[in-house]
Design an enzyme around this catalytic site. Sequence first.
Site, mmCIF file in Angstrom:
data_model
loop_
_atom_site.group_PDB
_atom_site.id
_atom_site.type_symbol
_atom_site.label_atom_id
_atom_site.label_comp_id
_atom_site.label_asym_id
_atom_site.label_seq_id
_atom_site.Cartn_x
_atom_site.Cartn_y
_atom_site.Cartn_z
ATOM 1 N N GLU A 46 9.927 -44.140 -1.485
ATOM 2 C CA GLU A 46 8.802 -44.182 -0.533
ATOM 3 C C GLU A 46 9.173 -43.348 0.684
ATOM 4 O OE1 GLU A 46 5.900 -45.395 -1.479
ATOM 5 O OE2 GLU A 46 6.968 -45.731 -3.342
ATOM 6 N N CYS A 56 5.669 -45.152 9.281
ATOM 7 C CA CYS A 56 5.261 -44.138 8.303
ATOM 8 C C CYS A 56 3.744 -44.077 8.238
ATOM 9 C CB CYS A 56 5.847 -44.454 6.945
ATOM 10 S SG CYS A 56 5.532 -46.130 6.430
HETATM 11 P P1 NAP Z 1 16.119 -41.183 6.537
HETATM 12 O O1 NAP Z 1 16.818 -40.355 7.522
HETATM 13 O O2 NAP Z 1 15.632 -40.539 5.289
HETATM 14 O O3 NAP Z 1 17.117 -42.387 6.176
HETATM 15 C C1 NAP Z 1 16.735 -43.424 5.315
HETATM 16 C C2 NAP Z 1 17.972 -43.974 4.645
HETATM 17 O O4 NAP Z 1 18.531 -42.978 3.798
HETATM 18 C C3 NAP Z 1 19.062 -44.368 5.621
HETATM 19 O O5 NAP Z 1 19.697 -45.539 5.153
HETATM 20 C C4 NAP Z 1 20.006 -43.178 5.540
HETATM 21 O O6 NAP Z 1 21.330 -43.472 5.883
HETATM 22 C C5 NAP Z 1 19.911 -42.858 4.073
HETATM 23 N N1 NAP Z 1 20.400 -41.520 3.719
HETATM 24 C C6 NAP Z 1 20.543 -40.433 4.524
HETATM 25 N N2 NAP Z 1 21.020 -39.394 3.798
HETATM 26 C C7 NAP Z 1 21.186 -39.834 2.536
HETATM 27 C C8 NAP Z 1 21.639 -39.224 1.330
HETATM 28 N N3 NAP Z 1 22.022 -37.955 1.283
HETATM 29 N N4 NAP Z 1 21.689 -39.969 0.197
HETATM 30 C C9 NAP Z 1 21.290 -41.255 0.224
HETATM 31 N N5 NAP Z 1 20.855 -41.892 1.340
HETATM 32 C C10 NAP Z 1 20.793 -41.186 2.477
HETATM 33 O O7 NAP Z 1 14.853 -41.931 7.160
HETATM 34 P P2 NAP Z 1 14.792 -42.791 8.492
HETATM 35 O O8 NAP Z 1 14.873 -41.869 9.640
HETATM 36 O O9 NAP Z 1 15.722 -43.946 8.416
HETATM 37 O O10 NAP Z 1 13.324 -43.409 8.401
HETATM 38 C C11 NAP Z 1 12.198 -42.737 8.811
HETATM 39 C C12 NAP Z 1 11.458 -42.144 7.627
HETATM 40 O O11 NAP Z 1 11.129 -43.168 6.714
HETATM 41 C C13 NAP Z 1 10.130 -41.511 8.025
HETATM 42 O O12 NAP Z 1 9.965 -40.313 7.310
HETATM 43 C C14 NAP Z 1 9.114 -42.555 7.579
HETATM 44 O O13 NAP Z 1 7.829 -42.041 7.324
HETATM 45 C C15 NAP Z 1 9.766 -43.083 6.347
HETATM 46 N N6 NAP Z 1 9.273 -44.417 5.981
HETATM 47 C C16 NAP Z 1 8.462 -44.533 4.889
HETATM 48 C C17 NAP Z 1 7.950 -45.765 4.525
HETATM 49 C C18 NAP Z 1 7.055 -45.920 3.326
HETATM 50 O O14 NAP Z 1 6.816 -47.053 2.909
HETATM 51 N N7 NAP Z 1 6.552 -44.845 2.758
HETATM 52 C C19 NAP Z 1 8.281 -46.882 5.300
HETATM 53 C C20 NAP Z 1 9.113 -46.728 6.404
HETATM 54 C C21 NAP Z 1 9.619 -45.490 6.724
HETATM 55 P P3 NAP Z 1 21.896 -43.085 7.352
HETATM 56 O O15 NAP Z 1 21.110 -43.903 8.294
HETATM 57 O O16 NAP Z 1 23.322 -43.459 7.234
HETATM 58 O O17 NAP Z 1 21.658 -41.615 7.513
#
Ligand code: NAP
Length: 515
Positions: A286, A320
């Site tokens: 997601e 999001c």
């Molecule tokens: P993110 O930077 O993509 O991080 C999400 C998770 O992925 C974190 O636990 C992060 O760990 C981990 N991660 C980072 N690099 C990775 C890799 N190479 N391999 C595996 N995992 C990795 O997103 P965010 O900033 O936390 O959240 C914001 C985003 O989430 C926005 O784009 C928002 O729209 C989206 N979101 C979507 C929904 C939905 O239901 N569609 C809901 C909520 C949020 P680290 O923190 O250690 O980097």
Amino acid sequence: MVVPYKHEPFTDFTLEENREKMEAALKQIEADFGKEYPLIIGGERIITEDKIKVVNPANKDEVLGFVSKSNKKLADQAMEVADETFKTWRKSDPNFRAGILFRAAAIIRRRKFEFTAHLVKEGGKPWKEADADTAEAIDFLEYYGRQMLKIKNGAKVNSRPIEHNQFHYIPLGVGLVISPWNFLFAIMAGTTTAAMVTGNTVLLKPASATPIIAYKLMEVLEEAGMPKGVVNYIPGPGSEVGDHLVEHPRTRFVSFTGSREVGTRIFERAAVVQKGQIWLKRTIIEMGGKDTIVVDNEADLELAAESIVQSAFGFSGQKCSACSRAVIHEDVYEQVKDRVIELTNELTHGDPSDNRHFMGPVIDQAAYDKIMGYIEIGKEEGKLVAGGEGDDSKGWFIKPTVFADVGPKARIMQEEIFGPVVALTKAKDFDEAIEIANNTEYGLTGAVITNNREHLEQAREDFHVGNLYFNRGCTAAIVGYQPFGGFNMSGTDSKAGGPDYLIQHMQGKTTSEML
Ligand code: NAP
């Protein structure tokens, strides 16, 4: 028998009694500031030398804790434990598993103010938003527990006189759950417990900005009777631990919520069959959104302006589902724009520990820099009509910002900013408004404000988003009421909090016995 599901009511902070409880909780949790949090692998607490320093985004000097950091070696250790535990957990009684979720929900409900206060500090959430996050976490536990009871006997299939046929769902194996920081409690708890209640074992890697709440969930699940090794808590850098476990041959599925960039990376890497891997990994992914509110010329314009402002700036636009673009019919554009500016300028913002503030900070320096960068881009692409300033001296604060007269293809109309910035654009008629609403690569949420029945029906068919709302804002989906998930580059449309969610963590097995 369990009582029918009903979503957790929000706390009424206009009542003095609730305000007092919340103030007391905010004081009470201060005793934990600066504490150390270990990893939890197979129930064992493991302290590492390397730590994640967790700070309050409204006050960088307030250190909430130091969380042990896993690495590839510890991730492998957690995988071994989860793999071994799966041998017994997969056979556990679904009633027992659901019971853990119901007890966990009860524990959180009893300590609701304490959890909500923690979210104010760790996530930088205003009271109302933090309370909604806690309520949603409770909802996920209550809802998924009940869904498990519903699907535990599988689905009916036909039999013939010579045979007895059965169809039921079995768990997949070890699931890697990777959660974001924005719904630090609800999404983390929902994705973890959906994977676990379906009989899988879990490696939980929370976002590095907000790992403490995930430790607290572990404590709750343990208190609720979860056996050791079922969920293993391994915070650590996504780039190291995440990548490593996504590629691990024993990972059976990945449940990820986060950005498009990381989501697509996981999708690609999980698709590669590794040496010794005997399955195709399943991915539940997601991702982000570029969510639009469409305002028609036959519409309640006050409702339109309120919906835009609330959806754009609630939790500093870090949802999001947040409204980051409004497409407004040219007949009413000026009126809506003026009212949006007025309402935006009325919003208060500051440290969310103080309930007078509608808006708090953004999550960290990287988010602050990215959003301020987009504000500079916006100045080139449109007219800055509200906000536009930031202050990162104490915490990461950015004023609610509105750009008017932005072209439909501008970067601030296309790219996810994930902060308190909204762009307004004009459409000549409703057809063009829907065309603009569909012109990004995302498809998460959207809303239409109109009193025209034909236009509502047109939007129902043609506005291509996973969650479409009429005559309201585009945020605040409720578990069990509005299953949540998006189309296109917003993800796999897994519909969290919906009736189809759990079986994505399972596989169907047909058994046919000759009589
Ligand atoms: P993110 O930077 O993509 O991080 C999400 C998770 O992925 C974190 O636990 C992060 O760990 C981990 N991660 C980072 N690099 C990775 C890799 N190479 N391999 C595996 N995992 C990795 O997103 P965010 O900033 O936390 O959240 C914001 C985003 O989430 C926005 O784009 C928002 O729209 C989206 N979101 C979507 C929904 C939905 O239901 N569609 C809901 C909520 C949020 P680290 O923190 O250690 O980097």
